[in-house]
Design a protein around this motif. Structure first.
Motif, PDB file in Angstrom:
ATOM      1  N   GLN A   1       0.826  -1.207   0.000  1.00  0.00           N
ATOM      2  CA  GLN A   1       0.000   0.000   0.000  1.00  0.00           C
ATOM      3  C   GLN A   1       0.862   1.259   0.000  1.00  0.00           C
ATOM      4  N   VAL A   2       1.993   1.233   0.742  1.00  0.00           N
ATOM      5  CA  VAL A   2       2.887   2.395   0.767  1.00  0.00           C
ATOM      6  C   VAL A   2       3.467   2.639  -0.626  1.00  0.00           C
ATOM      7  N   PHE A   3       3.956   1.567  -1.286  1.00  0.00           N
ATOM      8  CA  PHE A   3       4.516   1.711  -2.633  1.00  0.00           C
ATOM      9  C   PHE A   3       3.451   2.172  -3.614  1.00  0.00           C
ATOM     10  N   LEU A   4       2.222   1.653  -3.461  1.00  0.00           N
ATOM     11  CA  LEU A   4       1.150   2.041  -4.374  1.00  0.00           C
ATOM     12  C   LEU A   4       0.817   3.533  -4.209  1.00  0.00           C
ATOM     13  N   THR A   5       0.759   3.995  -2.969  1.00  0.00           N
ATOM     14  CA  THR A   5       0.494   5.423  -2.712  1.00  0.00           C
ATOM     15  C   THR A   5       1.621   6.293  -3.254  1.00  0.00           C
ATOM     16  N   PHE A   6       2.870   5.844  -3.043  1.00  0.00           N
ATOM     17  CA  PHE A   6       4.015   6.617  -3.515  1.00  0.00           C
ATOM     18  C   PHE A   6       4.002   6.712  -5.035  1.00  0.00           C
ATOM     19  N   SER A   7       3.723   5.589  -5.722  1.00  0.00           N
ATOM     20  CA  SER A   7       3.671   5.596  -7.187  1.00  0.00           C
ATOM     21  C   SER A   7       2.551   6.489  -7.694  1.00  0.00           C
TER      22      SER A   7
ATOM     23  N   ARG B   1       5.910  -5.469  -5.738  1.00  0.00           N
ATOM     24  CA  ARG B   1       6.153  -4.773  -7.012  1.00  0.00           C
ATOM     25  C   ARG B   1       4.921  -3.989  -7.403  1.00  0.00           C
ATOM     26  N   VAL B   2       5.137  -2.716  -7.737  1.00  0.00           N
ATOM     27  CA  VAL B   2       4.073  -1.834  -8.225  1.00  0.00           C
ATOM     28  C   VAL B   2       4.468  -1.361  -9.622  1.00  0.00           C
ATOM     29  N   ASP B   3       3.588  -1.571 -10.601  1.00  0.00           N
ATOM     30  CA  ASP B   3       3.837  -1.161 -11.990  1.00  0.00           C
ATOM     31  C   ASP B   3       2.958   0.021 -12.361  1.00  0.00           C
ATOM     32  N   TYR B   4       3.495   0.903 -13.210  1.00  0.00           N
ATOM     33  CA  TYR B   4       2.737   2.050 -13.711  1.00  0.00           C
ATOM     34  C   TYR B   4       3.128   2.271 -15.159  1.00  0.00           C
ATOM     35  N   ASP B   5       2.112   2.267 -16.050  1.00  0.00           N
ATOM     36  CA  ASP B   5       2.399   2.384 -17.479  1.00  0.00           C
ATOM     37  C   ASP B   5       2.241   3.802 -17.995  1.00  0.00           C
ATOM     38  N   GLY B   6       1.979   4.781 -17.122  1.00  0.00           N
ATOM     39  CA  GLY B   6       1.831   6.156 -17.562  1.00  0.00           C
ATOM     40  C   GLY B   6       0.441   6.504 -18.044  1.00  0.00           C
ATOM     41  N   ILE B   7      -0.447   5.520 -18.137  1.00  0.00           N
ATOM     42  CA  ILE B   7      -1.812   5.757 -18.622  1.00  0.00           C
ATOM     43  C   ILE B   7      -2.816   5.344 -17.562  1.00  0.00           C
ATOM     44  N   HIS B   8      -2.748   4.078 -17.159  1.00  0.00           N
ATOM     45  CA  HIS B   8      -3.671   3.564 -16.155  1.00  0.00           C
ATOM     46  C   HIS B   8      -3.122   3.792 -14.758  1.00  0.00           C
ATOM     47  N   PRO B   9      -3.978   3.715 -13.727  1.00  0.00           N
ATOM     48  CA  PRO B   9      -3.482   3.888 -12.351  1.00  0.00           C
ATOM     49  C   PRO B   9      -2.450   2.815 -12.011  1.00  0.00           C
ATOM     50  N   PRO B  10      -1.533   3.137 -11.100  1.00  0.00           N
ATOM     51  CA  PRO B  10      -0.552   2.135 -10.661  1.00  0.00           C
ATOM     52  C   PRO B  10      -1.266   0.892 -10.127  1.00  0.00           C
ATOM     53  N   ARG B  11      -0.627  -0.270 -10.326  1.00  0.00           N
ATOM     54  CA  ARG B  11      -1.250  -1.522  -9.912  1.00  0.00           C
ATOM     55  C   ARG B  11      -0.224  -2.415  -9.224  1.00  0.00           C
ATOM     56  N   LEU B  12      -0.738  -3.206  -8.283  1.00  0.00           N
ATOM     57  CA  LEU B  12       0.083  -4.189  -7.577  1.00  0.00           C
ATOM     58  C   LEU B  12       0.203  -5.457  -8.426  1.00  0.00           C
TER      59      LEU B  12
ATOM     60  N   ARG C   1       3.846  10.195  -7.359  1.00  0.00           N
ATOM     61  CA  ARG C   1       4.963  10.596  -8.215  1.00  0.00           C
ATOM     62  C   ARG C   1       4.613  10.453  -9.706  1.00  0.00           C
ATOM     63  N   LYS C   2       4.144   9.276 -10.119  1.00  0.00           N
ATOM     64  CA  LYS C   2       3.765   8.994 -11.515  1.00  0.00           C
ATOM     65  C   LYS C   2       4.910   9.227 -12.496  1.00  0.00           C
ATOM     66  N   VAL C   3       6.138   8.974 -12.058  1.00  0.00           N
ATOM     67  CA  VAL C   3       7.278   9.022 -12.978  1.00  0.00           C
ATOM     68  C   VAL C   3       8.058   7.715 -12.931  1.00  0.00           C
ATOM     69  N   TYR C   4       7.571   6.764 -12.129  1.00  0.00           N
ATOM     70  CA  TYR C   4       8.306   5.513 -11.967  1.00  0.00           C
ATOM     71  C   TYR C   4       7.548   4.370 -12.628  1.00  0.00           C
ATOM     72  N   ASP C   5       8.249   3.679 -13.516  1.00  0.00           N
ATOM     73  CA  ASP C   5       7.680   2.526 -14.204  1.00  0.00           C
ATOM     74  C   ASP C   5       7.438   1.382 -13.228  1.00  0.00           C
ATOM     75  N   GLN C   6       8.389   1.188 -12.309  1.00  0.00           N
ATOM     76  CA  GLN C   6       8.271   0.124 -11.309  1.00  0.00           C
ATOM     77  C   GLN C   6       8.868   0.591 -10.003  1.00  0.00           C
TER      78      GLN C   6
END
Length: 1023
Positions: free
Chosen positions: A102-108, A129-140, A111-116
């Motif tokens: 949850q902490v990593f998900l909130t941080f991502s 691991r939290v992934d973010y593709d720049g389009i959809h919300p970050p996901r676990l 910020r929204k500049v980190y891919d993982q």
């Protein structure tokens, strides 16, 4: 003769004209060259500043990533997961891992500049691991999709680093499961090792910075400016190229081999170096100069044939030794020198025209040509020396006047060009001052002060003020002002949206100016006009296209802000607005981090209480099973002992026993056996009491002050008489405040306080002081979290609710406890008293407090005594002063016919024998089905059935009996004791519960109560 004079005059005039035109032409060409060179240098320097600014923007993102990594690695949630993984408790690890997710998900999300964002354990396995593709919300990423990265270079290199060190990878394409991810995702990996409390490596925290958006933004910005932009690594491989096929040529990426050395063979070495260079290429000069004040960075600028090339190097880390990049920008000279080319052509045409006019004038007016030429030469000299205000008098004949006007037009053009350059220089200087002022701090107050001061200095105005938008109130509020007395703002310091200059600008988002405040009805503050101010410009402060406030600047001198100044003013507003937004974001994140830390601490406390409750629940289940088996066994022993005693006490056997030697001894042995069985039953009750989940009796209002008085009175022989006999002195002090009653069970609370009191006595073998206090406090409502046992609940605070509590504290001056002992204080069977203790006292206290929906806390230190505090909720009704005794049921006046159902023959026969001695008749059935058969054929007054039987339980027997004979009383005889809650018997068919082991007196009371509960109504047959 006349012709000869004319010819000579004409020749002389022409010679004079040429004599005047030659220096003028030389001067004009020289002036053209000087101005052209100056504009070329300005253009190159502007391009150099552009590439440096681009590099600075990217460098700030890299620095942010390097700063974020230590923050992530030191978060309490990550440290807790490291500590949990150092142990073997899988539940603690999973709970800690969930918090880190949850902490990593909130941080991502912020910020929204980190891919993982990942946490890898010491074996290279992804844990979170939290992934973010720049389009959809970050996901676990779910556990089953996590990967092994032990063979990856970044893992092995990061695991060799020391505490606080950071590994930074080169910018490259991301890989998933060892393959380059498609579509391509360029990333930079930042990783740092994690260490547990013992200094062992427990894995790494790694973040993947998305470089794709940075490169795309750089490309789009260059494209809009008609430039070509390249980004290469320190080896020259392209990371960004106008031709995508040439990108990512490094062996670690696509391995195409495309490098800058192929496209720029003569400049590649200079571009990749970090030193100033100068070289000649063809007929053009290629120059490179360091950019002052940039620290590690160097800038190069060259004009090569058709293009101007500028470059800027930057490192991915704050140290010079890390990986580096070079940004190269290439601009066609036709774009860079367009204005210069036009100026050259204009001046050349002007000079040619002037020469033609001069020649024509020489032919027509030879004698008068000298004076205007001299005047022109003088004016030209003044212009060359910097006096751009020099002009010639356009008098004389038409041709001479035209020549003078042309010269003056040229001079005017130079003056305008110089003014424009100076204006642009002032604007750039002002923007640099403002940018420098707001970029050096994240404090909102400092940003407002420094931004306003820098704006006034850069624009050369006398007064200024900053308003910030209050979205909730729908108004802008004055927060800073300069150049005006404070009383000027006493009347109006707030404006609704759309009201006055600040409100209008905040609503429209556009620059608003006025050159005469006194005649502008939109301006609402007369005090400013009275202070002598005439001109005002209101500038919106914007961040990400959203207005966050306004900046007003004013001057007393007559002044106007032309439309050409609006872009400059808008840029000032955007710069300050972004700084304000960043300061607010920084403050919000600081507050969020503080709140997150508090929530993590609260979660840790809840986790500890959950584990404690689960452990007690497990022990409760074990204790309940043990208690059942022991109670059944003790029932056989106690029942047989009671039978023998009753037989020996009655009839001829009693008379015969009196004459037998050793008869009294036999009776004494039976009494000891009876007492031993009862003591064993009491021990089983204590074990069950220490671990049972809830009370079986209804709660009522209880006065804790009265409980304290009762316990002190009952225990007085021990703490006073026995202590004095042993040579020690115990002082008991009380500080009992007037407190409302609490909702509870008086007997249980007396037992809890007695245990706490006796523990305090045991902690003071040499004597000391015990202080008992009560007080009323306010606090959060205690809610419940249910565990896997339906009967077990954990008290936790309920957010937003407050109620009244009563605290009872027992403080001693004894030996105190170590932290290790405090951690196990409430565990069943844990004791520090050796053979003198059972380890059940404080675990019973914990169970009693939990059942009362309260809390118990311990404060102790070795050698400094101990304070144990019980916190219990206040009752909603007052305590009754007098408890009305219940009316005793009438005794049984006739023998009863009873049916005994038990699958254990010994217990069934023992109960039957006891009933016979009490004067009743009893039939025995060894199963539920057999008992129902008896009921169908015989008549009985009451049924006594065991609970746990094969095929048909006691509950099922009771329900079957009530279904056919609803008036027939049913007593449930069970070794589960008080685990069966009496207040939930309705609808089960059971009228009473008789707990094993029981005495004859308890059996007789149960029969009396059961007969009194029901009536068969006359002589109607029952079975």
């Amino acid at each position: 003769m006349r012709g000869s004079i004319f010819e000579r005059f004409t020749l002389l005039s022409v010679l004079i004209a040429f004599a005047a035109l030659i220096p003028l032409a030389v001067f004009g060409l020289y002036a053209i060259q000087v101005v052209s060179n100056h504009l070329v240098r300005e253009s190159v320097e502007k391009l150099q500043r552009s590439v440096v600014d681009d590099a600075d923007k990217i460098k700030r993102v890299f620095d942010m990533a390097q700063d974020d990594l230590p923050i992530l690695s030191q978060l309490p949630a990550v440290r807790e997961l490291v500590r949990a993984k150092a142990g073997t408790n899988l539940r603690e690890i999973e709970l800690a891992r969930t918090v880190v997710e949850q902490v990593f998900l909130t941080f991502s999300s912020n910020r929204k500049v980190y891919d993982q964002i990942r946490y890898l354990d010491e074996n290279g396995r992804e844990v979170v691991r939290v992934d973010y593709d720049g389009i959809h919300p970050p996901r676990l990423i779910p556990w089953k999709s996590l990967q092994e990265t032990r063979q990856r270079d970044y893992f092995s290199e990061a695991m060799t680093l020391g505490p606080g060190q950071v590994y930074i990878s080169p910018l490259g394409l991301n890989r998933e499961d060892g393959q380059i991810e498609v579509p391509y995702h360029p990333v930079i990996r930042y990783a740092t090792p994690l260490f547990d409390d013992a200094g062992h490596r427990r894995g790494i925290v790694i973040i993947n910075l998305m470089a794709g958006p940075l490169l795309e933004a750089l490309y789009q910005e260059a494209k809009a400016a008609r430039k070509e932009v390249y980004v290469v690594d320190q080896e020259g491989f392209y990371l960004l190229h106008p031709d995508p096929a040439k990108q990512w040529g490094s062996p670690r990426d696509l391995n195409t081999g495309e490098r800058i050395q192929r496209d720029f063979p003569t400049l590649a070495t200079q571009i990749l170096s970090r030193h100033a260079v100068a070289t000649v290429m063809g007929e053009q000069a290629i120059t490179a100069q360091p950019v002052p004040g940039r620290g590690q960075r160097t800038a190069a600028g060259s004009i090569i044939q058709e293009h101007v090339v500028t470059s800027q190097s930057l490192t991915l880390s704050s140290s010079r030794s890390g990986p580096s990049l070079v940004i190269v920008e290439k601009v066609p000279t036709s774009v860079v020198l367009a204005a210069i080319t036009d100026l050259r052509l204009y001046l050349l045409i002007l000079l040619v025209g002037m020469g033609a006019v001069a020649l024509m004038g020489a032919v027509l007016i030879g004698e008068k040509l000298a004076r205007p030429i001299v005047a022109l030469e003088k004016a030209a000299t003044q212009i060359r020396q910097g006096d751009l205000g020099a002009r010639v008098k356009a008098g004389g004949s038409h041709e001479i006047a035209a020549l003078g006007e042309a010269f003056n037009a040229m001079a005017e053009g130079l003056t305008q060009a110089s003014s424009q350059i100076e204006r642009q220089l002032r604007e750039l200087t002002a923007m640099n001052q403002i940018g420098t002022a707001v970029s050096g701090t994240l404090s909102l107050n400092e940003i407002l002060d420094q931004a306003l001061d820098a704006t006034l200095l850069g624009l050369g105005v006398e007064a200024g003020e900053i308003f910030l938008l209050d979205e909730e109130q729908g108004e802008v509020v004055l927060v800073r002002h300069r150049g005006l007395a404070p009383e000027t703002f006493q009347q109006i310091s707030r404006f609704k949206l759309g009201e006055g200059f600040p409100g209008r600008v905040a609503l429209s988002g556009e620059v608003l100016t006025t050159a005469d405040l006194s005649k502008d009805p939109r301006f609402l503050r007369k005090q400013v006009i009275e202070a002598g101010f005439n001109t005002l410009a209101a500038i919106p402060l914007k961040a990400a296209g959203k207005v966050v406030g306004t900046l007003d600047v004013a001057t007393r001198a007559p002044h106007s802000f032309p439309n050409g100044d609006f872009p400059f003013l808008t840029t000032i507003g955007a710069t300050i607005g972004m700084a304000v937004a960043n300061a607010r974001l920084f403050e919000d994140q600081r507050v969020a981090a503080t709140q997150l830390g508090a929530k993590v601490e609260e979660l840790e406390r809840m986790q500890a209480r959950l584990l404690e409750a689960e452990r007690l629940r497990a022990m409760g289940q074990m204790a309940a099973g043990v208690a059942h088996d022991f109670n059944n066994a003790l029932m056989g022993i106690l029942g047989q002992a009671q039978l023998m005693r009753l037989v020996l006490d009655r009839g001829p056997v009693a008379a015969a026993l009196q004459g037998v030697e050793g008869g009294a001894r036999l009776l004494e042995c039976l009494e000891r056996q009876h007492q031993a069985a009862q003591d064993a039953a009491e021990t089983i009750r204590k074990i069950r009491e220490a671990t049972r989940p809830r009370n079986t009796e209804a709660f009522g209002p209880v006065s804790l002050g009265r409980i304290v008085e009762q316990v002190l009175a009952v225990s007085r022989p021990r703490w006073k008489d026995q202590a004095e006999a042993a040579g020690s002195r115990i002082t008991v002090r009380t500080a009992l405040a007037e407190t409302p009653p609490i909702l509870g069970h008086a007997a249980e609370l007396r037992e809890a306080l007695t245990n706490l009191f006796f523990n305090a006595l045991d902690a003071m073998p040499q004597g000391g002081t015990i202080t008992i206090t009560t007080r009323q406090v306010s606090g959060s409502v205690i809610g419940e979290v249910r565990t896997s046992d339906p009967g077990t609940r954990i008290p936790v605070p309920v957010t937003g609710s407050v109620r009244e509590w009563v605290e009872l504290s027992v403080t001693d001056t004894g030996v105190g406890m170590s932290p290790a002992v405090q951690a196990r204080l409430f565990e069943p069977f844990f004791t520090t008293k050796g053979v003198r203790g059972t380890g059940l006292g404080l675990s019973m206290v914990y169970g009693i407090v939990s059942r009362h929906e309260g809390e118990i806390t311990v404060q102790s230190a070795e050698g400094q005594g101990t304070t144990i505090t019980m916190r219990l909720p206040v009752a909603e009704v007052a305590a009754a002063d007098v408890v009305q005794p219940s009316t005793a049921p009438p005794p049984i006046t006739r023998p009863l016919t009873l049916l005994v159902i038990d699958d254990e023959p010994l217990l069934a026969e023992t109960l039957s024998d006891l009933l016979h001695i009490l004067g009743h008749e009893a039939a025995i059935a060894t199963s539920g089905e057999e008992g129902l058969t008896h009921l169908a054929t015989e008549r009985f007054d009451l049924v006594l059935t065991d609970l746990g039987m094969p095929e048909m339980s006691g509950w099922e027997v009771a329900q079957a009996v009530k279904a056919r004979w609803p008036q027939l009383p049913v007593i449930l005889v069970t070794g589960w004791g008080d685990a069966v809650e009496r207040d939930r018997l309705e609808g089960t068919g059971v009228d009473l519960i008789l707990a094993k082991p029981y005495t004859v007196a308890q059996l007789q009371d149960a029969l009396v109560q059961a007969v009194a509960l029901t009536s068969r109504g006359g002589d109607e047959p029952i079975g």
